[in-house]
Design an enzyme around this catalytic site. Structure first.
Site, PDB file in Angstrom:
ATOM      1  N   THR A   1       0.834  -1.197   0.000  1.00  0.00           N
ATOM      2  CA  THR A   1       0.000   0.000   0.000  1.00  0.00           C
ATOM      3  C   THR A   1       0.871   1.250   0.000  1.00  0.00           C
ATOM      4  OG1 THR A   1      -1.712  -1.192   1.208  1.00  0.00           O
ATOM      5  CG2 THR A   1      -1.831   1.206   1.263  1.00  0.00           C
TER       6      THR A   1
ATOM      7  N   GLU B   1      -2.932  -2.167  13.986  1.00  0.00           N
ATOM      8  CA  GLU B   1      -3.250  -2.316  12.564  1.00  0.00           C
ATOM      9  C   GLU B   1      -4.609  -2.976  12.392  1.00  0.00           C
ATOM     10  OE1 GLU B   1      -1.613  -4.527   8.492  1.00  0.00           O
ATOM     11  OE2 GLU B   1      -0.350  -4.479  10.279  1.00  0.00           O
ATOM     12  N   ARG B   2      -4.886  -3.976  13.201  1.00  0.00           N
ATOM     13  CA  ARG B   2      -6.154  -4.693  13.072  1.00  0.00           C
ATOM     14  C   ARG B   2      -7.331  -3.847  13.558  1.00  0.00           C
ATOM     15  NH1 ARG B   2      -2.728 -10.176  14.298  1.00  0.00           N
ATOM     16  NH2 ARG B   2      -2.163 -10.397  12.097  1.00  0.00           N
TER      17      ARG B   2
END
Length: 389
Positions: free
Chosen positions: A168, A254-255
């Site tokens: 990304t 992040e999750r």
């Protein structure tokens, strides 16, 4: 239009302090004025431009949770969450600043030396440096222990060799944290994180901008490292071999970030669909007047409310330092699964128009799908949860 923030009718969560609420309003206005009018252009180009990042930096939307001494705004994950929610509520989901803000920058803050923090974070806050993290490889996705990229010491430099994919911000990023093996014989214990400033890196190449189903405006790339000389001073952490532990420590945030974008898109999908079924008529009456429509939306609103309450609880726990990896995995898997379900049902309620690209629900349908894959697939999340049983 029905307001996405108010569609569930819930009170503001405890983490939504006055300054966080003000940031949400400011972010929303910025995104509506500067990003939304050009979003179709970015979707066609399959990338944002650097000007958008610079403007986001000027507006205070970059590194909001970094300390002020390093150019940030001194906020918490609550501030990052509200920016992510504004992005999804406005419908510019491909703007990759959330990865830059709440994944890349925290690695430097938590594991970088004082010199590294002063060198990189202020330039990330202005958008001069755009961040990416290169984990996934052609042969190693959710299995980070299978990474083959290697860094070999050569005096006061590393020689970095390997390839990464699905990265990304890969076309625009000029500060990339690379997950690499500094001692391939040690497995996970031989993994390190090394920062590459690509503007001055010979042997670094960007591959193609990958052709994705959704999130078209977010550049996602292959990256190649061919004897790239990186100063040993760019190692994150005081010693080699700490990379896997560093990754595990940061994955809960992040999750949770994926959970933020999931619940925010759910709210937008519901708001758009409620408006649509009130206006659209069939058999002489509005779609909302059919019991099937009412029951479907009643179910979706109920599940969305459960999801929002769960997400808010996770944010509160995370800010206080109490969000464990298992609960973060639950948030990622369950909210992204719910996102897929809600968006699909909302598209169905749009009928044939839902399948037309001119309707936002069509783009949301495409954009939502990857949420169950990146950040560790939902199958991996279930595996991690199962280990706690």
């Amino acid at each position: 239009m029905t307001n996405a923030t108010e569609v569930l009718g819930l009170p503001k969560p405890a983490w939504m302090s006055e300054d966080v609420a003000m940031l949400y309003d400011m972010a929303t206005k910025f995104l509506e004025a500067e990003i939304a009018p050009r979003y179709d252009e970015f979707e066609k180009a399959e990338s944002f431009d650097r000007e958008s990042w610079t403007k986001a930096g000027e507006a205070g939307l970059l590194c909001a949770s970094m300390p002020e001494e390093y150019g940030g705004s001194g906020g918490t994950f609550a501030h990052e969450s509200t920016i992510m929610e504004a992005i999804s509520h406005v419908g510019v989901d491909g703007f990759g600043i959330s990865l830059h803000n709440s994944i890349v920058a925290p690695y430097i803050l938590h594991y970088g030396s004082e010199e590294q923090k002063k060198k990189w974070l202020p330039r990330m806050a202005t958008g001069e440096l755009i961040g990416a993290i290169a984990m996934t490889e052609p042969g190693a996705g959710s299995d980070l222990q299978g990474v083959k990229t290697a860094a070999k010491k050569d005096g006061n430099h590393y020689l970095l060799n390997g390839s990464k994919t699905f990265i990304t911000n890969g076309q625009l990023a000029n500060l990339i944290i690379v997950v690499t093996k500094t001692d391939p014989s040690q497995g996970a214990k031989g993994t390190s994180l090394i920062v590459v400033e690509t503007d001055e890196a010979e042997g670094f190449e960007r591959g193609r901008n990958l052709d994705k189903i959704g999130l078209k405006s977010n550049d996602t790339s292959e990256l190649f490292f061919n004897d790239v000389r990186v100063p040993t001073a760019n190692l994150l952490g005081a010693e080699e071999g700490r990379g896997f532990i560093q990754l595990m420590q940061q994955l809960p945030q992040e999750r949770l970030q994926i959970g933020a974008t999931a619940i925010a898109m759910i709210e937008r999908a519901l708001a758009l669909t409620i408006d649509y079924v009130k206006e659209r008529k069939a058999f002489g009456k509005a779609i909302i007047d059919f019991q099937n429509t009412q029951f479907r939306l009643a179910e979706l609103k109920t599940e969305a409310t459960i999801g929002r309450v769960f997400y808010n609880n996770c944010v509160e726990r995370h800010i206080s330092g109490g969000l464990d990896p298992v609960t973060a995995s639950m948030a990622k898997y369950w909210l992204s699964d719910l996102q897929g379900k809600v968006v699909d049902e909302c598209l169905q309620l749009h009928g044939g128009y839902g399948y037309m690209n001119e309707y936002p629900i069509a783009r949301m349908y495409r954009d939502a799908r990857v949420q169950r894959i990146y950040g560790g697939t939902n199958e991996i999340m279930k595996l991690l949860i199962a280990r706690s049983l």
